[in-house]
Design an enzyme around this catalytic site. Structure first.
Site, PDB file in Angstrom:
ATOM      1  N   GLY A  92      33.840  65.083  24.276  1.00 56.24           N
ATOM      2  CA  GLY A  92      33.195  66.258  24.517  1.00 56.24           C
ATOM      3  C   GLY A  92      33.873  67.266  23.429  1.00 56.24           C
ATOM      4  N   ILE A 115      36.703  68.896  23.944  1.00 51.88           N
ATOM      5  CA  ILE A 115      38.170  68.598  24.034  1.00 51.88           C
ATOM      6  C   ILE A 115      38.288  67.232  23.303  1.00 51.88           C
ATOM      7  CG2 ILE A 115      40.291  68.250  25.244  1.00 51.88           C
ATOM      8  CD1 ILE A 115      39.268  70.315  27.247  1.00 51.88           C
ATOM      9  N   ARG A 131      41.639  64.874  34.478  1.00 51.17           N
ATOM     10  CA  ARG A 131      41.868  65.411  35.771  1.00 51.17           C
ATOM     11  C   ARG A 131      42.423  63.995  36.554  1.00 51.17           C
ATOM     12  NH1 ARG A 131      41.248  69.868  34.907  1.00 51.17           N
ATOM     13  NH2 ARG A 131      39.673  71.402  35.764  1.00 51.17           N
ATOM     14  N   GLU A 179      48.601  67.449  42.707  1.00 50.21           N
ATOM     15  CA  GLU A 179      49.323  68.360  41.915  1.00 50.21           C
ATOM     16  C   GLU A 179      49.906  69.646  43.056  1.00 50.21           C
ATOM     17  OE1 GLU A 179      46.742  69.837  38.870  1.00 50.21           O
ATOM     18  OE2 GLU A 179      46.570  67.857  38.025  1.00 50.21           O
ATOM     19  N   HIS A 190      50.169  69.937  34.409  1.00 53.71           N
ATOM     20  CA  HIS A 190      48.936  70.545  34.069  1.00 53.71           C
ATOM     21  C   HIS A 190      48.805  71.740  33.148  1.00 53.71           C
ATOM     22  CE1 HIS A 190      44.446  70.679  35.815  1.00 53.71           C
ATOM     23  NE2 HIS A 190      44.721  71.235  34.546  1.00 53.71           N
ATOM     24  N   GLY A 237      47.657  71.911  29.854  1.00 54.73           N
ATOM     25  CA  GLY A 237      46.962  71.843  28.655  1.00 54.73           C
ATOM     26  C   GLY A 237      46.338  72.997  28.057  1.00 54.73           C
TER      27      GLY A 237
HETATM   28  P1  NDP Z   1      32.671  68.498  27.860  1.00 53.36           P
HETATM   29  O1  NDP Z   1      31.780  68.471  28.944  1.00 53.36           O
HETATM   30  O2  NDP Z   1      32.661  69.066  26.673  1.00 53.36           O
HETATM   31  O3  NDP Z   1      33.311  66.971  27.876  1.00 53.36           O
HETATM   32  C1  NDP Z   1      33.282  66.120  28.849  1.00 53.36           C
HETATM   33  C2  NDP Z   1      32.856  64.696  28.296  1.00 53.36           C
HETATM   34  O4  NDP Z   1      33.036  63.836  29.478  1.00 53.36           O
HETATM   35  C3  NDP Z   1      31.655  64.793  28.101  1.00 53.36           C
HETATM   36  O5  NDP Z   1      31.475  64.475  26.496  1.00 53.36           O
HETATM   37  C4  NDP Z   1      31.081  63.603  28.424  1.00 53.36           C
HETATM   38  O6  NDP Z   1      30.426  62.677  27.455  1.00 53.36           O
HETATM   39  C5  NDP Z   1      32.085  63.010  29.139  1.00 53.36           C
HETATM   40  N1  NDP Z   1      31.862  61.730  30.223  1.00 53.36           N
HETATM   41  C6  NDP Z   1      30.960  62.335  31.198  1.00 53.36           C
HETATM   42  N2  NDP Z   1      30.862  61.265  32.152  1.00 53.36           N
HETATM   43  C7  NDP Z   1      31.523  60.378  31.339  1.00 53.36           C
HETATM   44  C8  NDP Z   1      31.754  58.687  31.725  1.00 53.36           C
HETATM   45  N3  NDP Z   1      31.275  58.270  32.680  1.00 53.36           N
HETATM   46  N4  NDP Z   1      32.488  57.980  30.557  1.00 53.36           N
HETATM   47  C9  NDP Z   1      33.026  58.765  29.568  1.00 53.36           C
HETATM   48  N5  NDP Z   1      32.877  59.908  29.218  1.00 53.36           N
HETATM   49  C10 NDP Z   1      31.970  60.692  30.247  1.00 53.36           C
HETATM   50  O7  NDP Z   1      34.066  69.303  28.480  1.00 53.36           O
HETATM   51  P2  NDP Z   1      35.452  69.638  27.832  1.00 53.36           P
HETATM   52  O8  NDP Z   1      35.804  68.631  26.776  1.00 53.36           O
HETATM   53  O9  NDP Z   1      35.435  71.189  27.543  1.00 53.36           O
HETATM   54  O10 NDP Z   1      36.530  69.372  29.249  1.00 53.36           O
HETATM   55  C11 NDP Z   1      36.655  68.156  29.442  1.00 53.36           C
HETATM   56  C12 NDP Z   1      37.683  68.055  30.760  1.00 53.36           C
HETATM   57  O11 NDP Z   1      38.892  68.096  30.412  1.00 53.36           O
HETATM   58  C13 NDP Z   1      37.350  69.144  31.761  1.00 53.36           C
HETATM   59  O12 NDP Z   1      36.184  68.742  32.491  1.00 53.36           O
HETATM   60  C14 NDP Z   1      38.487  69.273  32.491  1.00 53.36           C
HETATM   61  O13 NDP Z   1      38.532  68.321  33.764  1.00 53.36           O
HETATM   62  C15 NDP Z   1      39.758  68.696  31.528  1.00 53.36           C
HETATM   63  N6  NDP Z   1      40.562  69.989  31.039  1.00 53.36           N
HETATM   64  C16 NDP Z   1      41.750  69.527  31.264  1.00 53.36           C
HETATM   65  C17 NDP Z   1      43.004  70.489  30.851  1.00 53.36           C
HETATM   66  C18 NDP Z   1      44.169  70.395  31.015  1.00 53.36           C
HETATM   67  O14 NDP Z   1      45.001  71.528  31.230  1.00 53.36           O
HETATM   68  N7  NDP Z   1      44.612  69.341  31.186  1.00 53.36           N
HETATM   69  C19 NDP Z   1      42.272  71.893  30.033  1.00 53.36           C
HETATM   70  C20 NDP Z   1      40.722  71.948  29.935  1.00 53.36           C
HETATM   71  C21 NDP Z   1      39.884  70.877  30.386  1.00 53.36           C
HETATM   72  P3  NDP Z   1      29.061  62.058  27.753  1.00 53.36           P
HETATM   73  O15 NDP Z   1      27.904  63.189  28.269  1.00 53.36           O
HETATM   74  O16 NDP Z   1      28.613  61.136  26.577  1.00 53.36           O
HETATM   75  O17 NDP Z   1      29.178  60.910  28.904  1.00 53.36           O
HETATM   76  C1  DGY Z   2      40.680  73.503  32.874  1.00 57.68           C
HETATM   77  O1  DGY Z   2      40.049  74.596  32.786  1.00 57.68           O
HETATM   78  O2  DGY Z   2      39.840  72.763  33.704  1.00 57.68           O
HETATM   79  C2  DGY Z   2      41.824  73.227  32.917  1.00 57.68           C
HETATM   80  O3  DGY Z   2      42.145  72.197  33.642  1.00 57.68           O
HETATM   81  C3  DGY Z   2      42.876  74.322  33.130  1.00 57.68           C
HETATM   82  O4  DGY Z   2      42.856  74.938  31.941  1.00 57.68           O
END
Ligand code: NDP
Ligand code: DGY
Length: 329
Positions: free
Chosen positions: A164, A166, A246, A275, A294, A296
């Site tokens: 996605g 990220i 997550r 967490e 956490h 990120g």
């Molecule tokens: P996006 O919605 O852009 O990306 C999420 C991706 O997950 C999609 O590309 C989707 O791909 C994929 N996905 C969903 N289901 C599946 C599956 N069954 N198998 C494989 N891939 C799957 O969100 P972001 O990239 O903006 O954020 C992603 C996640 O990162 C957030 O939901 C959050 O939980 C986490 N996060 C953590 C942070 C931290 O501090 N550690 C900070 C920010 C975010 P497809 O549709 O092709 O399946």
């Molecule tokens: C999010 O935004 O989902 C992260 O986990 C924290 O920024």
């Protein structure tokens, strides 16, 4: 704490903590705020009390917004704005059923999170925390040919689970390290994968072939517990596992076993269940597991932009305007 602010002011910045607005009127420019004025999560009982009658709710990922909270808020509630891109803490079906709009913070934290993921990957693969500890404890006796050797990215195969926003930003940053193949899994191929020469492959192929497995998907019923015994058993013994999505995407018992038995080489986690991870958790006793709290998206500027976007989403939800970032339910 109570404060009044302009509901139409574009410069309003929400402080981390809970804000609910009472009695807004789209014809008026002010709303009343009830603020949980602390960096610590609002106690559940306090949230349930303060949310009563609110028209809007600003929350953090540490607040579980479920039917109980929605019931406590009552029928006035028309917008929930979360200071996060992840929304697995929100009971989306209940929210949708009640016609409540949701604001979130995609894009603005992508770079910071991708950067942290690369930092965690390198720290884990090159054993930085172990090395630092050895320097401090006097374990560094001399340069030794095989001491603290880890794994490098050059010539490697990297697998990204969830390409996605990220995931793609991580891939973009990893490619210049000399990564030979970039595999990704997900429900469908992504046109933007061409930019990183990404190959869409079944999950099993990704696990068998990757030297680094990076999890950056969202937490959904499909991805909950995805990284389990079966998953780790398909990875190479020399592979490094990284999770910045997550904690619940991983079965931690199975990860512990995979790390302790040498089924996989190492793991770097920015997210865990629960967490915070208890300080006596067995994962923290393993030298091949690096756990971060956490962080990120934790750059000063990113958190500022996230806070502002969260406030803007809330205000637009209250006034019935288009939100800068509305989650399509
Ligand atoms: P996006 O919605 O852009 O990306 C999420 C991706 O997950 C999609 O590309 C989707 O791909 C994929 N996905 C969903 N289901 C599946 C599956 N069954 N198998 C494989 N891939 C799957 O969100 P972001 O990239 O903006 O954020 C992603 C996640 O990162 C957030 O939901 C959050 O939980 C986490 N996060 C953590 C942070 C931290 O501090 N550690 C900070 C920010 C975010 P497809 O549709 O092709 O399946
Ligand atoms: C999010 O935004 O989902 C992260 O986990 C924290 O920024």
């Amino acid at each position: 704490a109570r404060a009044t602010g302009s509901a139409r002011c574009p410069g309003v910045t929400a402080v981390p903590g809970q804000v609910h607005t009472e009695d807004p009127d789209s014809q008026r420019s002010e709303c009343k705020l009830s603020v949980w004025d602390s960096d610590e999560p609002v106690p559940r009982a306090e949230l349930l009390k303060q949310v009563e009658g609110a028209h809007g709710l600003l929350c953090l990922l540490s607040d579980r917004i479920d039917a109980e909270v929605l019931d406590a808020a009552g029928p006035n509630l028309k917008v929930i704005s979360t200071m996060s891109v992840g929304f697995d803490h929100l009971a989306i079906d209940e929210i949708k059923k009640r016609g409540i709009r949701v604001g979130y913070t995609p894009d603005v934290l992508t770079d910071a999170t991708a950067e942290l993921t690369v930092a965690l990957l390198l720290a884990t693969a090159r054993r930085l925390p172990e090395g630092i500890q050895e320097v401090k404890s006097g374990g560094w006796s001399s340069w030794k040919p095989l001491w603290l050797c880890g794994y490098g990215l050059s010539g490697s195969t990297v697998g990204v689970i969830g390409l996605g926003r990220i995931g793609l930003a991580i891939a973009r940053r990893l490619k210049p390290f000399g990564v030979k193949r970039l595999l990704y899994s997900g429900r469908q191929p992504k046109p933007q994968a061409g930019e990183v020469e990404g190959e869409h492959v079944p999950l099993d192929a990704l696990l068998c072939e990757s030297d680094f497995v990076v999890v950056s998907c969202s937490l959904t019923p499909d991805t909950q517990g995805l990284c389990n015994k079966d998953f780790f058993s398909k990875m190479k013994n020399t592979a490094v596992f990284i999770n910045t999505s997550r904690g619940a995407v991983v079965n931690q018992e199975d990860l512990l076993e995979a790390l302790a038995s040498g089924q996989i080489a190492a793991a770097g986690l920015d997210v865990t269940t629960p967490e915070p991870l208890p300080t006596d958790h067995p994962l923290l006793r393993l030298s091949n597991c690096v756990v971060l709290p956490h962080i990120g998206s934790a750059t000063i500027s990113t958190r500022g932009v996230m806070a502002e976007l969260t406030a803007q989403n809330l205000l637009c939800g209250l006034t019935g305007d288009a939100m800068p970032s509305e989650l399509q339910l």
